[in-house]
Design a protein around this motif. Structure first.
Motif, mmCIF file in Angstrom:
data_model
loop_
_atom_site.group_PDB
_atom_site.id
_atom_site.type_symbol
_atom_site.label_atom_id
_atom_site.label_comp_id
_atom_site.label_asym_id
_atom_site.label_seq_id
_atom_site.Cartn_x
_atom_site.Cartn_y
_atom_site.Cartn_z
ATOM 1 N N SER A 40 4.117 34.355 69.954
ATOM 2 C CA SER A 40 4.193 35.186 71.157
ATOM 3 C C SER A 40 2.799 35.427 71.729
ATOM 4 O O SER A 40 2.614 35.450 72.949
ATOM 5 N N TRP A 41 1.828 35.617 70.856
ATOM 6 C CA TRP A 41 0.447 35.825 71.297
ATOM 7 C C TRP A 41 -0.023 34.635 72.126
ATOM 8 O O TRP A 41 -0.617 34.793 73.189
ATOM 9 N N GLN A 42 0.260 33.433 71.631
ATOM 10 C CA GLN A 42 -0.112 32.223 72.371
ATOM 11 C C GLN A 42 0.607 32.167 73.713
ATOM 12 O O GLN A 42 0.020 31.773 74.731
ATOM 13 N N ALA A 43 1.868 32.559 73.729
ATOM 14 C CA ALA A 43 2.629 32.553 74.978
ATOM 15 C C ALA A 43 2.065 33.561 75.976
ATOM 16 O O ALA A 43 1.941 33.259 77.171
ATOM 17 N N ILE A 44 1.720 34.721 75.498
ATOM 18 C CA ILE A 44 1.168 35.765 76.374
ATOM 19 C C ILE A 44 -0.159 35.310 76.966
ATOM 20 O O ILE A 44 -0.367 35.381 78.180
ATOM 21 N N THR A 45 -1.054 34.836 76.120
ATOM 22 C CA THR A 45 -2.364 34.411 76.623
ATOM 23 C C THR A 45 -2.240 33.203 77.545
ATOM 24 O O THR A 45 -2.971 33.106 78.535
ATOM 25 N N GLY A 46 -1.293 32.310 77.243
ATOM 26 C CA GLY A 46 -1.078 31.156 78.112
ATOM 27 C C GLY A 46 -0.579 31.558 79.487
ATOM 28 O O GLY A 46 -1.038 31.048 80.509
ATOM 29 N N ARG A 47 0.355 32.474 79.515
ATOM 30 C CA ARG A 47 0.892 32.921 80.804
ATOM 31 C C ARG A 47 -0.139 33.710 81.600
ATOM 32 O O ARG A 47 -0.215 33.600 82.827
ATOM 33 N N LEU A 48 -0.937 34.520 80.910
ATOM 34 C CA LEU A 48 -1.994 35.241 81.613
ATOM 35 C C LEU A 48 -3.025 34.275 82.184
ATOM 36 O O LEU A 48 -3.520 34.477 83.301
ATOM 37 N N ALA A 49 -3.330 33.213 81.440
ATOM 38 C CA ALA A 49 -4.271 32.207 81.933
ATOM 39 C C ALA A 49 -3.739 31.533 83.196
ATOM 40 O O ALA A 49 -4.505 31.259 84.128
ATOM 41 N N LEU A 50 -2.429 31.276 83.242
ATOM 42 C CA LEU A 50 -1.828 30.701 84.449
ATOM 43 C C LEU A 50 -1.994 31.626 85.651
ATOM 44 O O LEU A 50 -2.060 31.172 86.797
ATOM 45 N N LEU A 51 -2.058 32.923 85.378
ATOM 46 C CA LEU A 51 -2.255 33.908 86.444
ATOM 47 C C LEU A 51 -3.731 34.127 86.769
ATOM 48 O O LEU A 51 -4.072 34.927 87.640
ATOM 49 N N GLY A 52 -4.603 33.450 86.021
ATOM 50 C CA GLY A 52 -6.037 33.561 86.268
ATOM 51 C C GLY A 52 -6.672 34.793 85.656
ATOM 52 O O GLY A 52 -7.691 35.272 86.145
ATOM 53 N N THR A 53 -6.090 35.297 84.588
ATOM 54 C CA THR A 53 -6.625 36.491 83.942
ATOM 55 C C THR A 53 -6.484 36.358 82.431
ATOM 56 O O THR A 53 -6.028 35.342 81.930
ATOM 57 N N ASP A 54 -6.907 37.370 81.725
ATOM 58 C CA ASP A 54 -6.714 37.408 80.278
ATOM 59 C C ASP A 54 -6.359 38.833 79.865
ATOM 60 O O ASP A 54 -6.342 39.748 80.686
ATOM 61 N N LEU A 55 -6.057 38.994 78.599
ATOM 62 C CA LEU A 55 -5.576 40.299 78.133
ATOM 63 C C LEU A 55 -6.636 41.385 78.282
ATOM 64 O O LEU A 55 -6.304 42.530 78.608
#
Length: 69
Positions: A40-55
């Protein structure tokens, strides 16, 4: 390209982390984040990267009431 799934419990932990950050409770935010499983951590960071941001940016924005620092 398929992305890893964010498990429902991980989504709850992420919401708890964001709520704790908004309430200026960094220890509670960190504790919630530490409960997120690796996939899930990988999924969250991947999706945030697609949005141009990070956690870190998301947490900072949440802590500042929706404005970037």
């Amino acid at each position: 390209m398929t992305h890893p799934a964010i498990r429902p419990l991980a989504a709850v932990h992420l919401r708890e982390a964001l709520t704790a950050a908004a309430d200026h409770q960094p220890a509670a935010a960190l504790a919630a984040l530490m409960h997120i499983d690796n996939e899930s951590w990988q999924a969250i960071t991947g999706r945030l990267a697609l949005l141009g941001t990070d956690l870190l940016d998301v947490l900072a924005t949440t802590t500042n009431g929706g404005t970037t620092p």
